[in-house]
Design an enzyme around this catalytic site. Structure first.
Site, PDB file in Angstrom:
ATOM      1  N   ASP A 257       0.830  -1.208   0.000  1.00  0.00           N
ATOM      2  CA  ASP A 257       0.000   0.000   0.000  1.00  0.00           C
ATOM      3  C   ASP A 257       0.863   1.257   0.000  1.00  0.00           C
ATOM      4  OD1 ASP A 257      -2.080   1.790   0.171  1.00  0.00           O
ATOM      5  OD2 ASP A 257      -2.429   1.464   2.310  1.00  0.00           O
TER       6      ASP A 257
ATOM      7  N   ASP B 142      -1.759   5.060  -5.592  1.00  0.00           N
ATOM      8  CA  ASP B 142      -2.125   4.268  -4.423  1.00  0.00           C
ATOM      9  C   ASP B 142      -2.222   2.788  -4.791  1.00  0.00           C
ATOM     10  OD1 ASP B 142      -3.134   3.175  -2.121  1.00  0.00           O
ATOM     11  OD2 ASP B 142      -4.972   4.352  -2.078  1.00  0.00           O
TER      12      ASP B 142
END
Length: 416
Positions: free
Chosen positions: A79, A277
């Protein structure tokens, strides 16, 4: 052609590294006497992990990270949209769905409030009492969250030159997780936070002098890929760069402004600021940009053998054809390529072919992997998710404050 060739060479290099590094995971796990490492490696040192997962149907990409003494493997969701790495904690917890033997058990290694690392997860002063444990809470864009306590432990890594380091790094031991929506929570042991904040693993490794403050990933459209730390795997040519913007609140990889092109032509979608992201499977545009793009696509496919598949709940916007689609190759000819043109960077274009914004579902329909972020509470925030980043090597250079990308062979399973 040069970029493609470079990607093949990069893949061959990583294949060689993986064959030597990952075959002896047992040796790392069975190591009896790890010792702390500091600045014993060259800053040119790098290491890499194989990635598992895909955009659809799994919905996330993971790596296995060895943690503890003796080390134990944990699968973590990669992430770049958050800083803190955390594991499901072997403690009374809520939202813990994985087997107990895959939970992390702290052993007197809790970070105290007086520790400088605590200020990375709490506002100053971090706690009322300096000797208290340092609690954290992470909230995600999809309204999920993790609550727990900071700990420090050994995280052994094997560098590409074969040397092994065992730094002691800080991460979260999460005992209260929330998972939004109707979908079941991920079966991973936690999240590998790769943002550029103080508590991220990359920042901690850099502060120890072990690597350059650079990470990157290559996500294969066929599933799998690789993640790397350090600057060794940056292609020598063919990389497109754009600056990282200063984010007003949390440490995100924010870029822009960018204009959207459809089939090589300008559109009304201009000036988008975007967050890269890897923790998001899909790309999210604000409502205005999303509606404009959907209108462009809808008008363009008029007269083609596609109609809305309203019964397919895989994603909000899907189409079906005369017969079920078996792969993206069956359908991409009906759609036009997209481009994000970063207006403050000369010739900085993010090419998004149809196969990088569409998926074929288990029902044989094709769906748009670009969603309306405003509808899920993102407001005007725009997120570039994994679907846009497939079959590209993406580099996050925190030292030069820039993000780069280039087409590449990312590995992954062989085509059937």
């Amino acid at each position: 052609m040069a970029v493609k060739s470079r990607g093949i060479l990069l893949f061959l290099l990583l294949s060689s590294i993986f064959s030597t590094s990952f075959s002896d995971t047992d040796q790392i796990l069975n190591s009896k006497k790890p010792t702390p490492s500091t600045s014993v490696h060259s800053l040119a040192s790098s290491f890499a992990f194989q990635i598992k997962g895909n955009v659809y149907p799994i919905g996330y990409y993971t790596v296995n990270l060895a943690i503890g003494n003796p080390p134990k493997l944990y699968d973590l969701d990669i992430d770049t949209g958050s800083d803190l790495t955390w594991l499901q904690c072997d403690a009374p917890c809520r939202g813990c769905t994985i087997p107990k033997n895959r939970l992390y058990k702290p052993r007197g290694n809790v970070v105290k409030c007086v520790d400088p690392l605590c200020t990375g997860v709490q506002s100053a002063p971090p706690c009322a009492v300096a000797n208290e444990q340092c609690d954290y809470e992470v909230d995600y864009a999809d309204h999920g969250s993790s609550l727990g306590v900071l700990v420090r432990d050994y995280i052994p890594v094997k560098f590409t030159n074969g040397s092994l380091a065992r730094p002691i790094l800080g991460f979260g031991c999460g005992y209260d997780q929330t998972h939004p929506g109707q979908n079941p929570p991920p079966t991973t042991a936690g999240v590998l936070g790769l943002g550029n904040g103080k508590t991220s693993i990359v920042s901690q490794l850099h502060s120890l002098g072990l690597i350059r403050n650079v990470i990157g990933h290559c996500l294969s459209g066929r599933g799998g890929g690789f993640l790397f730390f350090g600057d060794q795997f940056i292609p020598q040519s063919g990389v497109v760069w754009t600056p990282i913007l200063q984010s007003s609140s949390v440490q995100h990889y924010k870029t822009g402004p960018a204009d959207l092109l459809f089939d090589g032509k300008p559109t009304s979608v201009k000036g988008l600021e975007l967050i890269f992201d890897s923790g998001s499977s899909y790309t999210y545009f604000n409502s205005r940009a999303h509606k404009a793009l959907v209108d462009l696509i809808t008008n363009d496919i008029k007269g083609k053998p596609l109609i809305r598949a309203t019964a397919d709940s895989s994603l909000p916007i899907c189409w079906k054809g005369p017969k079920a689609f078996k792969s993206l190759h069956d359908v991409t000819g009906n759609f036009k390529p997209l481009v994000l043109s970063f207006t403050k960077s000369k010739n900085s274009l993010l090419q998004v072919p149809p196969e990088a914004y569409l998926i074929v579902t288990k029902h044989g329909n094709v769906c748009l992997g670009i969603l309306d972020g405003t509808e899920i509470g993102l407001g005007n925030i725009n997120i570039i998710g994994d679907i846009f980043l497939q079959d590209k090597i993406v580099i996050y250079d925190n030292e030069k404050r820039q993000i780069g990308w280039a087409s590449a062979k990312c590995g992954g399973p062989s085509k059937s």
